[in-house]
Design a protein around this motif. Sequence first.
Motif, mmCIF file in Angstrom:
data_model
loop_
_atom_site.group_PDB
_atom_site.id
_atom_site.type_symbol
_atom_site.label_atom_id
_atom_site.label_comp_id
_atom_site.label_asym_id
_atom_site.label_seq_id
_atom_site.Cartn_x
_atom_site.Cartn_y
_atom_site.Cartn_z
ATOM 1 N N ARG A 1 0.900 -1.250 -0.029
ATOM 2 C CA ARG A 1 -0.188 -0.380 -0.056
ATOM 3 C C ARG A 1 0.594 0.711 0.025
ATOM 4 N NH1 ARG A 1 -4.737 -0.786 4.549
ATOM 5 N NH2 ARG A 1 -2.852 -2.117 5.290
ATOM 6 N N VAL A 2 1.840 1.097 0.954
ATOM 7 C CA VAL A 2 2.836 2.611 0.691
ATOM 8 C C VAL A 2 4.013 2.060 -0.739
ATOM 9 C CG1 VAL A 2 4.181 3.356 2.287
ATOM 10 C CG2 VAL A 2 2.043 3.079 2.753
ATOM 11 N N GLY A 3 4.216 3.608 -1.286
ATOM 12 C CA GLY A 3 5.867 3.173 -1.805
ATOM 13 C C GLY A 3 6.709 4.347 -1.352
ATOM 14 N N PHE A 4 7.997 4.348 -2.109
ATOM 15 C CA PHE A 4 8.537 5.452 -1.145
ATOM 16 C C PHE A 4 9.605 5.960 -2.865
ATOM 17 C CE2 PHE A 4 8.348 3.379 2.942
ATOM 18 C CZ PHE A 4 8.288 3.861 3.625
ATOM 19 N N LEU B 1 6.222 -5.844 -5.274
ATOM 20 C CA LEU B 1 5.101 -7.196 -5.887
ATOM 21 C C LEU B 1 5.541 -8.642 -5.708
ATOM 22 C CD1 LEU B 1 5.372 -5.638 -9.947
ATOM 23 C CD2 LEU B 1 3.988 -4.866 -7.603
ATOM 24 N N GLU B 2 6.895 -8.819 -5.601
ATOM 25 C CA GLU B 2 6.398 -10.720 -5.630
ATOM 26 C C GLU B 2 6.683 -10.504 -3.780
ATOM 27 O OE1 GLU B 2 10.402 -13.026 -6.291
ATOM 28 O OE2 GLU B 2 10.157 -12.123 -7.709
ATOM 29 N N LEU B 3 7.132 -9.305 -3.050
ATOM 30 C CA LEU B 3 6.558 -9.526 -1.508
ATOM 31 C C LEU B 3 5.358 -8.976 -1.420
ATOM 32 C CD1 LEU B 3 8.517 -8.773 0.126
ATOM 33 C CD2 LEU B 3 8.249 -6.791 0.696
ATOM 34 N N ALA B 4 4.358 -8.413 -2.498
ATOM 35 C CA ALA B 4 2.992 -7.958 -1.576
ATOM 36 C C ALA B 4 2.701 -9.797 -2.241
ATOM 37 C CB ALA B 4 2.579 -6.663 -2.582
ATOM 38 N N GLY B 5 3.219 -10.264 -3.267
ATOM 39 C CA GLY B 5 2.156 -12.122 -3.563
ATOM 40 C C GLY B 5 1.456 -11.526 -4.929
ATOM 41 N N LEU B 6 1.612 -10.834 -5.762
ATOM 42 C CA LEU B 6 0.430 -10.186 -6.541
ATOM 43 C C LEU B 6 1.470 -11.277 -8.025
ATOM 44 C CD1 LEU B 6 1.017 -6.362 -7.191
ATOM 45 C CD2 LEU B 6 -0.409 -7.171 -5.848
ATOM 46 N N ASP B 7 0.464 -11.465 -8.791
ATOM 47 C CA ASP B 7 0.455 -12.460 -9.687
ATOM 48 C C ASP B 7 1.844 -11.456 -10.941
ATOM 49 O OD1 ASP B 7 -0.628 -14.288 -8.745
ATOM 50 O OD2 ASP B 7 -2.223 -13.326 -10.105
ATOM 51 N N ASN B 8 2.688 -12.303 -11.678
ATOM 52 C CA ASN B 8 3.575 -12.046 -13.068
ATOM 53 C C ASN B 8 4.009 -10.817 -12.413
ATOM 54 O OD1 ASN B 8 2.297 -14.259 -14.565
ATOM 55 N ND2 ASN B 8 0.608 -12.313 -14.954
ATOM 56 N N LEU C 1 11.001 5.407 -9.196
ATOM 57 C CA LEU C 1 9.593 5.512 -8.722
ATOM 58 C C LEU C 1 8.600 4.502 -9.618
ATOM 59 C CD1 LEU C 1 8.896 8.181 -8.423
ATOM 60 C CD2 LEU C 1 8.637 9.223 -11.346
ATOM 61 N N ALA C 2 9.306 3.838 -10.537
ATOM 62 C CA ALA C 2 8.656 3.037 -11.565
ATOM 63 C C ALA C 2 8.411 1.423 -10.053
ATOM 64 C CB ALA C 2 9.442 1.710 -12.594
ATOM 65 N N ARG C 3 9.332 1.287 -9.192
ATOM 66 C CA ARG C 3 9.558 0.450 -7.744
ATOM 67 C C ARG C 3 8.118 1.346 -6.566
ATOM 68 N NH1 ARG C 3 14.103 -0.234 -3.784
ATOM 69 N NH2 ARG C 3 13.793 2.231 -3.729
ATOM 70 N N ALA C 4 8.134 2.153 -7.118
ATOM 71 C CA ALA C 4 7.553 2.716 -5.418
ATOM 72 C C ALA C 4 5.380 2.568 -6.671
ATOM 73 C CB ALA C 4 7.264 4.242 -5.557
ATOM 74 N N PHE C 5 5.454 2.917 -7.632
ATOM 75 C CA PHE C 5 4.183 2.687 -8.140
ATOM 76 C C PHE C 5 3.346 1.646 -8.530
ATOM 77 C CE2 PHE C 5 5.385 4.095 -11.815
ATOM 78 C CZ PHE C 5 5.354 3.513 -12.734
ATOM 79 N N ALA C 6 4.378 0.854 -8.878
ATOM 80 C CA ALA C 6 4.164 -0.324 -9.643
ATOM 81 C C ALA C 6 3.297 -1.299 -8.807
ATOM 82 C CB ALA C 6 4.934 -1.145 -9.877
ATOM 83 N N ILE C 7 3.647 -0.879 -7.252
ATOM 84 C CA ILE C 7 2.550 -2.073 -6.732
ATOM 85 C C ILE C 7 0.943 -0.982 -6.952
ATOM 86 C CG2 ILE C 7 3.485 -3.386 -4.443
ATOM 87 C CD1 ILE C 7 2.828 -0.917 -3.289
ATOM 88 N N GLY C 8 1.145 -0.387 -7.334
ATOM 89 C CA GLY C 8 -0.432 0.441 -7.189
ATOM 90 C C GLY C 8 -0.308 1.112 -5.494
#
Lengths: 225, 827
Positions: A90-93, A114-121, A156-163
């Motif tokens: 839920r949080v990006g840095f 993303l992986e840490l949050a268990g998202l697909d692909n 930045l991409a890392r921060a927003f990729a999880i939405g």
Amino acid sequence: MSATETVVVAEHISKRVATAVGELRVLDEIDVQLAAGQSLAIIGESGSGKTTLLSLLAGLEQPTSGQIRLFGSPLSGLDEDGRAALRLGRVGFVFQAFHLLPSFTALENVAAPLELAGLDNPLERARVALERVGLGQRLTHLPRQLSGGEQQRVALARAFAIGPRLLFADEPTGNLDQRTGERVAELLFEINRSYGTSLVLVTHDPRLAARCQHQIHLEAGRRVA
Amino acid sequence: MMSAILSTLLRHARREWRAAELKPVLAALLVAVAAATGVLAFSERIERALALRSGELIGGDAVLSSRQPLPRPLLDEALAAGLRTSSVTAFPTVLFAGETSVLVEIKAVAADYPLRGRLLVAPADGAPAAQAAAPAEGEVYLDGRALAALAVPVGSEIEIGNAMLRIAGLLVEDPEGAGSFLTLAPRALVRETDVARLGLLGPASRAFHRLLLAGPGAAVERYAESVRPRLQGQRLTLARDAEQQLARVAQQARAFFGLAALAVLWLAALAIALTARRYTDGRREVVAQLRCFGLSRRRILLQLGATLGLYGLPAIILGIVAGYGLQALIALGVGALFQEALPWPGATPALLGVLVGMLAYLSFTLPALSRLAATSPSTLLRQTEDRLGPREWLAYPLALGVLTIAVWLLTGEGELGLIALAGMSLLAATLAGLLWLLLRLVRRHLPGRSFVVRQAFRQFAARPATTLLSAVSLALALAAVLLLGVVAGDLVRQWRSGLSADTPNRFLLNIQPEQVDLLRAQLRALGIATPRFYPFAVGRLIAVNGTPATEERFPDPRAQRFLDGDLNLSWSRELPEANRLVAGQWWDEGPEVSIAETWAQIFGLAVGDHLTVRVGEREIEARIASVRKVDWDSFRVNFFLLFEPETVAGLESTWVTSVRTDAGQARRLGPLLRAYPNVTPIDVDALLARILGVVDAVVRSLNTIFWCALIAAVCVLLAALAVGVGARRFESALWRSLGASRRTLRRTLWLELGAVGGLGGGFGGLAALATGVALAGRVFHIEYSTPWWLLPVGAALGATLSLLAGWVALHGVDATPPANTLRAGAG
Ligand SMILES: Nc1ncnc2c1ncn2[C@@H]1O[C@H](COP(=O)(O)OP(=O)(O)O)[C@@H](O)[C@H]1O
Ligand SMILES: [Mg+2]
């Protein structure tokens, strides 16, 4: 959850640290409130406590006194793992010094949360995010093979990729030249707009601060505006 | 200017003491020096004990012997050199007791006989043997055979020449006797002064004169060196090369300790390399800044070098002190060797310790130092990662090689060191190659679905240098630990039990040809495994390839005893046990002889050369058909020269055999042999017991050395992990800011450490077992069933150690709130 829900609230938070010459008041009785989808700028001189306030709001450290609620949960009742779980997905840095994992490629850096949050692909999502910041050709590069602006865009991409619902940025353009800085800032506000991501932005730049809906001006740990 | 630089250097050094990263480097150095010094010092003590022991086999530290009375100047020079001396005169004579008589070898000895070892005498029939002084005037000690032949009790009078002497005791053990048992006759010991007083030695007597010498090792060596070129017909024997079996054991013991020292040293050197790298890693930014300010590379190198030197020297000295403490500890674990305390070690191990320590310190810190000094100032401007360059990948193995060669030279042991070096290099290379492949594979296709598994593998792949280094050092460490702790003990114990189970402890000499068949049957009836009988004749080496064999032609000091003394010969159709052909063929055609490998070396002989030997009036010339490797520590009857039977047909001979008897058989053997008065039985149980004593001491010392290796191994692991602590702390903070829980990160870490440890440990087990099998075959000559179980045990041990070390070295990396770490930045 309604659109007017607050994502982060801080009431009377103070941070004091013990130093060799006595106690130092880094932050003094600060109140903050940020609703979903809104943006907040923290401005002030160097050493005024901006980074400290940001890391308190994010739960990266604990205030000496005062209450913080992140996504409705009081942080004081949680241990570090609990606070980490609260941030998860839920949080990006974005940090001033980028802080990418030095031994991970750009793609792996972005895929990590993303992986840490268990998202697909995760890799596919990471690739999309990198393309969005214009780094589609740099997927397998290591941080040290990228310029500062490119590194910040990876961050930045890392921060927003999880939405994320909330994005913290600590002087994200401070280490970049003006044009690159503008480009990164543009991306930040675009994310804020298109995903409804709340934004906490620490900056020196008055023009950048003016683009945020709320401002907090710190001077020696106190809010002056 | 000079003093300004000096004070800057000192100030720099003082500041560096506060750096947490410097102390582990010094600790690793201390361990390296302590281990090398300790093991070498202990090895020296064992060697000294063995040298003293072999001194007891010849009655002194050195012996001068001659057919003629020894020239006065040789004696004077010995006294001047500070040596104690004692003369012995030996000659054959006949003793009478009433009608019965026996031909004995009389030994006339001085009051202080022997200078080394002890005389064991039973003062009455059936009385226990006790240590005794030389016989008093008018008295004689007789050995069992002489007493049996005369059939008189201790205390009775016997006749020698025209004089009567009282039998004062049964001679049980005589230090001069044990070594050269193939030339023994029944013996009598009298006082030297009686020889002249009673006129025992006529002018025509065939006497053998000996001068026993004893003193400090260096004085003896000096004397030997000074006297040797002037010897004319005299022979000088040093204790250290007097006894072949004991020498073999000493050599194996030395080799073994050399190997142990090497293993521990390797580990400590690795620890130095790793800690030095961590130290330099922590200095990169400072150096980059200094270079930014304009300091030259050379100046920076000087500053760093001065600091390391300043602290390294005291660490080396402390290491030596610790090393001497360590050897005392090992000795404590061993207890007394042959009843007596171990002799104290000298200063040599300390010197070697300094040398090895400096070598290890220099060669393992310099690559990291020079790399650090070369840090580009641009590091400050750009986030870069310091990786091992090709220079370091080359420098470290090179340093390891140099260190190994140094230790190899110092311990004087070739084969073992080479086997170990080859084994370890192969291990390191294979493991590195395999891991590299695995890492490439993992990076492409991450296995598993769970984040923990994938992340652990990615950590692996993300830090290939650290992963490789940890795994390889763990493998080396465990190989050393398992080798010392399990395999070596196993080997020595097995070798020992082989030695005591069927090693002959009795030799029967002077058997007449017509007695052989009957004796063989009787021995078998006693339950003694069928012994082999060998014919035995005495001759002299006359010529090699048709030219006279002289001492000028063969200057090797070992050649002397074969050139001026009697040569024991035998012949056989079959290749005797404990012999192995290394060149040529076992009997081809024509007059042929087979020589022992030692001879091939001493005389520079090869298959095809010709030897001429004189036996009595007969001269026999034979072509060398083969060279044999003889296992001298088998205690079987062995000969340097073995002829093809046809070649020596018709030669007069007696026969010899060796048998293994237990206590009961030994009791029944005595009466049986009474029917063969000519047969001389020689009991080597005492000698065997001494050798086994040494072997036991070695086995006991293994325990302590094993712990040394284990401690060194843990040092290496901790050092390897400490290298990455800074980066790990930073990454942990970053992961936690992204929402990873500490639990997840810890499980990832455990999996990563466990996998690296298990892999390295498994390889270590493999290396230990491979080395063990090689040692069993090449050094111990025993069958060793491959201990496959070392593989899983090694893997489990590796994983456990790795996790434990990880817990110690890394348990704090996730302790600080991420904010602090992120504010401080990477590293
Ligand atoms: N853990 C700490 N220990 C000591 N001083 C601290 C600590 N954290 C922050 N400070 C001090 O508090 C002040 C504010 O720091 P910071 O929040 O990083 O300022 P800014 O980000 O506005 O430049 C600085 O003077 C800093 O040195
Ligand atoms: Mg700041």
